[in-house]
Design an enzyme around this catalytic site. Sequence first.
Site, mmCIF file in Angstrom:
data_model
loop_
_atom_site.group_PDB
_atom_site.id
_atom_site.type_symbol
_atom_site.label_atom_id
_atom_site.label_comp_id
_atom_site.label_asym_id
_atom_site.label_seq_id
_atom_site.Cartn_x
_atom_site.Cartn_y
_atom_site.Cartn_z
ATOM 1 N N SER A 248 0.524 -1.177 0.018
ATOM 2 C CA SER A 248 -0.286 -0.035 -0.139
ATOM 3 C C SER A 248 0.857 1.256 -0.103
ATOM 4 O O SER A 248 1.972 1.186 0.758
ATOM 5 C CB SER A 248 -0.837 -0.044 1.091
ATOM 6 O OG SER A 248 -1.545 1.697 1.231
ATOM 7 N N TYR B 275 -2.900 -1.505 9.774
ATOM 8 C CA TYR B 275 -3.264 -2.428 8.708
ATOM 9 C C TYR B 275 -1.127 -1.769 7.633
ATOM 10 O O TYR B 275 -0.457 -2.272 7.836
ATOM 11 C CB TYR B 275 -3.712 -0.905 7.783
ATOM 12 C CG TYR B 275 -3.697 -1.270 6.373
ATOM 13 C CD1 TYR B 275 -4.838 -1.996 6.333
ATOM 14 C CD2 TYR B 275 -3.263 -0.082 6.331
ATOM 15 C CE1 TYR B 275 -4.930 -2.729 4.068
ATOM 16 C CE2 TYR B 275 -3.303 -0.242 4.498
ATOM 17 C CZ TYR B 275 -4.618 -1.393 3.859
ATOM 18 O OH TYR B 275 -4.049 -1.742 2.349
#
Length: 234
Positions: free
Chosen positions: A122, A135
């Site tokens: 990401s 995350y």
Amino acid sequence: MDFKDKVVVITGGSQGIGKKTAEMFKELGAHVCLIDLLENEYFQGDISDKETLIQFAHKVITDYGHVDYIINNAKPLFKGIDECSYEEFEYALRVGVTAPFMLVKLLKPYFNEGASIVNISSSRDAMSQAQSESYTAAKGGIHALTHALAISLAGIARVNSISPGWIETTDKKYDGPDALQHPVKRVGRCEDIAEMILFLCSEKAGFITGENIKIDGGMSKLMIYHDEDGWYFK
């Protein structure tokens, strides 16, 4: 790109980027083996569980005998330091880092010639919002795992990762500031990532390994200062 009869393993393949990737591989003749918490056509299960991963890998090899591509796409838990418990943080890392490592380890003896692994990281692996620790840590971990595996698997499989930015996984349309803040003037789509996944698995990417490719519409390159180009700090 020719993927006829190639065997593709995709984690988190029932929706979003994983689903689009599976569809595109199938359209090009590949056999797709999905694992997801959600019900799907191949294998339903939680990749954070070691025994589940072993059962899934066994099914793939029993069904096909080898693997050509692994796409580690399953989404880790998104929680911040104020609310995330020890157990939840640990779970996020199991989904985002430990499971990809273990799946590669289990399937390594069965890699076909020209095998490729694509890990989905990401843009948060290098930049953050507040309250995103579980995350972000998982995505940073899989980014680093990528170049380590690329060296360990040299001559066996190429290993790369992709860092998506804002990718809309539904049919929702965005305009106005949400779209215009991106240098490309739109929000990302699942196919933006799936196309790169297929390229990295193909022979056209045969000289690429250990790399991370950021696909975020240019957002991470945009310098932001108060009272400039319509940006204001509040």
